[in-house]
Write a protein that holds these residues in place. Structure first.
Motif, PDB file in Angstrom:
ATOM      1  N   ALA A   9       0.817  -1.217   0.000  1.00  0.00           N
ATOM      2  CA  ALA A   9       0.000   0.000   0.000  1.00  0.00           C
ATOM      3  C   ALA A   9       0.852   1.270   0.000  1.00  0.00           C
ATOM      4  O   ALA A   9       0.449   2.287  -0.557  1.00  0.00           O
ATOM      5  CB  ALA A   9      -0.949   0.003   1.193  1.00  0.00           C
ATOM      6  N   THR A  10       2.023   1.220   0.604  1.00  0.00           N
ATOM      7  CA  THR A  10       2.886   2.412   0.642  1.00  0.00           C
ATOM      8  C   THR A  10       3.639   2.618  -0.659  1.00  0.00           C
ATOM      9  O   THR A  10       4.287   3.642  -0.835  1.00  0.00           O
ATOM     10  CB  THR A  10       3.918   2.299   1.776  1.00  0.00           C
ATOM     11  N   ARG A  11       3.570   1.646  -1.534  1.00  0.00           N
ATOM     12  CA  ARG A  11       4.280   1.650  -2.825  1.00  0.00           C
ATOM     13  C   ARG A  11       5.801   1.606  -2.660  1.00  0.00           C
ATOM     14  O   ARG A  11       6.537   1.890  -3.582  1.00  0.00           O
ATOM     15  CB  ARG A  11       3.891   2.846  -3.694  1.00  0.00           C
ATOM     16  N   ALA A  86       0.148 -19.195   1.365  1.00  0.00           N
ATOM     17  CA  ALA A  86       0.024 -18.505   2.653  1.00  0.00           C
ATOM     18  C   ALA A  86       1.027 -17.363   2.749  1.00  0.00           C
ATOM     19  O   ALA A  86       0.740 -16.326   3.352  1.00  0.00           O
ATOM     20  CB  ALA A  86       0.211 -19.490   3.801  1.00  0.00           C
ATOM     21  N   GLY A  87       2.195 -17.527   2.144  1.00  0.00           N
ATOM     22  CA  GLY A  87       3.186 -16.452   2.134  1.00  0.00           C
ATOM     23  C   GLY A  87       2.723 -15.256   1.328  1.00  0.00           C
ATOM     24  O   GLY A  87       2.944 -14.101   1.732  1.00  0.00           O
ATOM     25  N   ILE A  88       2.085 -15.499   0.200  1.00  0.00           N
ATOM     26  CA  ILE A  88       1.527 -14.404  -0.601  1.00  0.00           C
ATOM     27  C   ILE A  88       0.432 -13.700   0.188  1.00  0.00           C
ATOM     28  O   ILE A  88       0.361 -12.474   0.231  1.00  0.00           O
ATOM     29  CB  ILE A  88       0.994 -14.940  -1.951  1.00  0.00           C
ATOM     30  N   ARG A  89      -0.400 -14.494   0.847  1.00  0.00           N
ATOM     31  CA  ARG A  89      -1.463 -13.923   1.681  1.00  0.00           C
ATOM     32  C   ARG A  89      -0.875 -13.066   2.793  1.00  0.00           C
ATOM     33  O   ARG A  89      -1.362 -11.975   3.086  1.00  0.00           O
ATOM     34  CB  ARG A  89      -2.311 -15.049   2.276  1.00  0.00           C
ATOM     35  N   ASP A  94       0.018  -8.085   5.641  1.00  0.00           N
ATOM     36  CA  ASP A  94       0.968  -7.216   6.344  1.00  0.00           C
ATOM     37  C   ASP A  94       1.138  -5.853   5.693  1.00  0.00           C
ATOM     38  O   ASP A  94       1.316  -4.848   6.379  1.00  0.00           O
ATOM     39  CB  ASP A  94       2.358  -7.879   6.417  1.00  0.00           C
ATOM     40  N   HIS A  95       1.118  -5.822   4.349  1.00  0.00           N
ATOM     41  CA  HIS A  95       1.482  -4.598   3.633  1.00  0.00           C
ATOM     42  C   HIS A  95       0.336  -3.970   2.844  1.00  0.00           C
ATOM     43  O   HIS A  95       0.508  -2.875   2.298  1.00  0.00           O
ATOM     44  CB  HIS A  95       2.649  -4.873   2.680  1.00  0.00           C
TER      45      HIS A  95
END
Length: 106
Positions: A9-11, A86-89, A94-95
């Protein structure tokens, strides 16, 4: 080799998990699609997480239906592939941000 492209989200943070060709059929079956091509297109994290959760649930609830798509070349097995999703999730949780793909990188 195809990949997903995640942008936080912060790019300021990105991730580009690659999908080995011998995993494409397994992951497509987990997502309930014929092909991973264009599965996500700048899809917001909340929508993508829902789709990934459904795919992970297929690994948990009906592994035998997915096992037929598991390549003998895939050393991760069903468990490892579930953990990869799960890692992609986790990145999206988180981000925040978006996910696109799958596509062949340029």
């Amino acid at each position: 080799m195809k990949q997903f492209h995640l942008i936080g989200a912060t790019r300021t943070i990105e991730s580009a998990p690659q999908i080995q060709p011998y995993r494409e059929a397994l992951w497509a079956a987990a997502f309930g699609v014929e092909s991973l091509d264009g599965l996500f297109d700048m899809t917001p994290d909340d929508q993508a997480i829902e789709a990934i959760d459904r795919a992970i649930a297929r690994f948990n609830n009906d592994p035998d239906a997915l096992r037929v798509h598991l390549s003998p070349d895939d050393r991760l097995g069903l468990r490892g592939n579930r953990l990869a999703l799960a890692g992609i999730r986790a990145f999206l949780a988180d981000h925040g941000g978006t996910i696109s793909g799958a596509f062949e990188p340029e």
